[in-house]
Design an enzyme around this catalytic site. Sequence first.
Site, PDB file in Angstrom:
ATOM      1  N   ILE A  13       0.844  -1.198   0.000  1.00 24.26           N
ATOM      2  CA  ILE A  13       0.000   0.000   0.000  1.00 24.26           C
ATOM      3  C   ILE A  13       0.878   1.247   0.000  1.00 24.26           C
ATOM      4  O   ILE A  13       0.581   2.243  -0.665  1.00 24.26           O
ATOM      5  CB  ILE A  13      -0.968  -0.004   1.204  1.00 24.26           C
ATOM      6  CG1 ILE A  13      -1.737  -1.325   1.263  1.00 24.26           C
ATOM      7  CG2 ILE A  13      -1.939   1.173   1.112  1.00 24.26           C
ATOM      8  CD1 ILE A  13      -2.560  -1.524   2.506  1.00 24.26           C
ATOM      9  N   LEU A  60      11.935   0.969  12.630  1.00 22.55           N
ATOM     10  CA  LEU A  60      11.259   1.970  13.471  1.00 22.55           C
ATOM     11  C   LEU A  60      11.248   1.560  14.940  1.00 22.55           C
ATOM     12  O   LEU A  60      10.987   2.388  15.811  1.00 22.55           O
ATOM     13  CB  LEU A  60       9.823   2.187  12.980  1.00 22.55           C
ATOM     14  CG  LEU A  60       9.655   2.873  11.628  1.00 22.55           C
ATOM     15  CD1 LEU A  60       8.207   2.801  11.175  1.00 22.55           C
ATOM     16  CD2 LEU A  60      10.129   4.319  11.674  1.00 22.55           C
ATOM     17  N   LYS A  86       1.004  -7.538   9.257  1.00 26.33           N
ATOM     18  CA  LYS A  86      -0.439  -7.450   8.993  1.00 26.33           C
ATOM     19  C   LYS A  86      -1.129  -8.784   8.694  1.00 26.33           C
ATOM     20  O   LYS A  86      -2.231  -8.815   8.152  1.00 26.33           O
ATOM     21  CB  LYS A  86      -0.665  -6.499   7.827  1.00 26.33           C
ATOM     22  CG  LYS A  86      -0.044  -6.956   6.521  1.00 26.33           C
ATOM     23  CD  LYS A  86      -1.058  -6.950   5.420  1.00 26.33           C
ATOM     24  CE  LYS A  86      -0.465  -7.456   4.144  1.00 26.33           C
ATOM     25  NZ  LYS A  86      -1.467  -7.680   3.115  1.00 26.33           N
ATOM     26  N   SER A 126      -7.419  -0.451  10.413  1.00 25.73           N
ATOM     27  CA  SER A 126      -8.002  -1.611   9.747  1.00 25.73           C
ATOM     28  C   SER A 126      -9.409  -1.877  10.252  1.00 25.73           C
ATOM     29  O   SER A 126      -9.738  -1.584  11.399  1.00 25.73           O
ATOM     30  CB  SER A 126      -7.114  -2.835  10.030  1.00 25.73           C
ATOM     31  OG  SER A 126      -7.798  -4.009   9.709  1.00 25.73           O
ATOM     32  N   TYR A 151      -3.267  -9.114  15.702  1.00 21.56           N
ATOM     33  CA  TYR A 151      -3.108  -8.064  14.681  1.00 21.56           C
ATOM     34  C   TYR A 151      -4.185  -7.003  14.881  1.00 21.56           C
ATOM     35  O   TYR A 151      -3.900  -5.806  14.932  1.00 21.56           O
ATOM     36  CB  TYR A 151      -3.218  -8.659  13.276  1.00 21.56           C
ATOM     37  CG  TYR A 151      -3.457  -7.612  12.219  1.00 21.56           C
ATOM     38  CD1 TYR A 151      -4.725  -7.389  11.713  1.00 21.56           C
ATOM     39  CD2 TYR A 151      -2.406  -6.817  11.759  1.00 21.56           C
ATOM     40  CE1 TYR A 151      -4.955  -6.404  10.776  1.00 21.56           C
ATOM     41  CE2 TYR A 151      -2.633  -5.829  10.818  1.00 21.56           C
ATOM     42  CZ  TYR A 151      -3.918  -5.621  10.330  1.00 21.56           C
ATOM     43  OH  TYR A 151      -4.137  -4.636   9.408  1.00 21.56           O
ATOM     44  N   LYS A 155      -4.045  -2.785  16.021  1.00 20.17           N
ATOM     45  CA  LYS A 155      -4.672  -1.642  15.355  1.00 20.17           C
ATOM     46  C   LYS A 155      -5.587  -0.897  16.332  1.00 20.17           C
ATOM     47  O   LYS A 155      -5.618   0.333  16.350  1.00 20.17           O
ATOM     48  CB  LYS A 155      -5.457  -2.102  14.118  1.00 20.17           C
ATOM     49  CG  LYS A 155      -4.566  -2.602  12.990  1.00 20.17           C
ATOM     50  CD  LYS A 155      -3.561  -1.540  12.546  1.00 20.17           C
ATOM     51  CE  LYS A 155      -2.703  -2.013  11.395  1.00 20.17           C
ATOM     52  NZ  LYS A 155      -1.672  -1.029  10.994  1.00 20.17           N
ATOM     53  N   GLY A 299      -9.003 -16.440  14.330  1.00 24.92           N
ATOM     54  CA  GLY A 299      -8.809 -14.986  14.201  1.00 24.92           C
ATOM     55  C   GLY A 299      -9.666 -14.373  13.122  1.00 24.92           C
ATOM     56  O   GLY A 299      -9.765 -13.153  13.009  1.00 24.92           O
ATOM     57  N   ASP A 300     -10.300 -15.207  12.319  1.00 22.11           N
ATOM     58  CA  ASP A 300     -11.099 -14.654  11.215  1.00 22.11           C
ATOM     59  C   ASP A 300     -12.410 -14.038  11.694  1.00 22.11           C
ATOM     60  O   ASP A 300     -13.119 -14.637  12.516  1.00 22.11           O
ATOM     61  CB  ASP A 300     -11.438 -15.764  10.203  1.00 22.11           C
ATOM     62  CG  ASP A 300     -10.408 -15.839   9.094  1.00 22.11           C
ATOM     63  OD1 ASP A 300     -10.346 -16.858   8.400  1.00 22.11           O
ATOM     64  OD2 ASP A 300      -9.641 -14.869   8.929  1.00 22.11           O
TER      65      ASP A 300
END
Length: 352
Positions: A13, A60, A86, A126, A151, A155, A299-300
Site C-alpha cells: 500500500i 522503526l 499485517k 483496519s 493483529y 490496530k 482470528g477470522d
Amino acid sequence: MKKILVTGGCGYIGSHTIVDLIENGFDVISIDDNSRSSTFLLEGIEKITGKKIKNYKVDLCDFNDTNAVFEENEDIAGIIHFAAYKAVGESVEKPLMYFENNLLSLINLLKCVEAFKIPYFVFSSSCTVYGNPDSIPVTELTPTKPAESPYGYTKQMGEQIIGEFTKANKDTKCILLRYFNPAGAHPSALIGELPIDKPQNLVPVITQSAIGKIPGITVFGDKYPTRDGSCVRDFIHVSDLAHAHTLALEFLINNKNKTNPEIFNLGTGEGITVLETIKAFERVTGVKLNYTVGANRPGDVIAIYANNDKAKTILGWQTLYSLEDILGTAWKWEQKLKDDEKLFTGKNIQLN
Ligand code: WQD
C-alpha cells in the site's frame, strides 16, 4: 512542495500511495527496513512517476535510527504510517512479535512527531478494529468490539495511543484510515503486492495458485452463517486506497478536520464471500482454480463490509475500480512477476 514521510514505502500500500502522492504534487521519502519488502517496488515507482524515492533502511523499533531520519529531514511536513506486520493468522501464532513490532514502532514515530512538531499524521488502521460486528455494513460510529486477533488488537491499541497523543499534542492533526481488504495492483503492473514469504491474504493466494507458484487454495471454512457459508469481505483496490491517503492529507493540510483524530472507513461498501471471489477470478481470467475447503482460520471475522459514506462525502473519495478490476490487475501483476522471474533471481528476492 511539501515533503511527506511514508513509512513502509517499499511495501504494497505504501508504494501505491507514494505514486499517488507524487502525482498530486508531493515530495516523498520512505522509511522501510525491508524485513517484509524489497526496494524492487521503488524501481516500479520510478518507472511510473520518473521520481527516484529515497528509502531509509531503518527499523522503526530502533528509536535512535528513527530519530536520525528526522534530524536529517527537518522539512518533513506530514507522515503516513504504514509500516507494520499485517497477517491475521501469523499474529495468532506470534502475538508478542506483533505487539512489539506494531506498537513500539508507532510509539517511536510519535515521539519524533512530538519532538519535531510534525503537523499531520495519517495512520494505517483496519476494519479488524470492529471485531465481529453485530450489524453490517459498519460505519465509523459502529462500536469497536474485542478484536479477533493480536493483529486486530495492535490496530485498536494503535488508535487509542494516537487518541491520547492528540489530546496532549493538539497541534498535530491525525487521521485514522480503517482499510477493509486491500487487493489488486497498479494498472501498469509495475508495482503490486510482493509477498516475500508464503502469501497469507486471499487474493495473492488465488493469483499464486492460478500461476502455479502454490499448489492450490484452502478455503478456511464454508459453514459460517453467510449466504454460501464462507466469510464475507469488502475488497478495495489498492490504487483507490492510495488516493484516499492523498485526500486525507490534503484534508488535514486544509484544516478541515472537525475532530482529532478523524476516522474514515475505506471500503467499497460491497460485501463478497470467499467462494464468490474465487468464482469471480475464474470468470475474469478464464483460469480454473483448484481449491479445497478446510478448517476455519483462528482470528477470522465472519462477515464485514464498509459503509463508506463519510469518506465519500467528507473526503470527496470515489472508488474507481470494481472487483473485476481488482482481480484482473492482481492477475496481470502475477503474470508480470513470472515474466520477470529471472530479474528476481538476479536480485535474490525469494519468491515462492
Ligand atoms: C480474507 C478471507 C480468510 C487466505 C487481513 C487484515 C486486514 C488487511 C487484510 C492489511 C478470510 C479467507 C484467506 C486463504 C482463505 N490487512 N482466506 N484462504 O484476514 O480478512 O484481513 O488482511 O491491510 O486488516 O485483517 O484478509 O485475505 O487473509 O482473508 O479462505 O488462503 O479469505 O479465511 O475469510 P483478512 P485475508
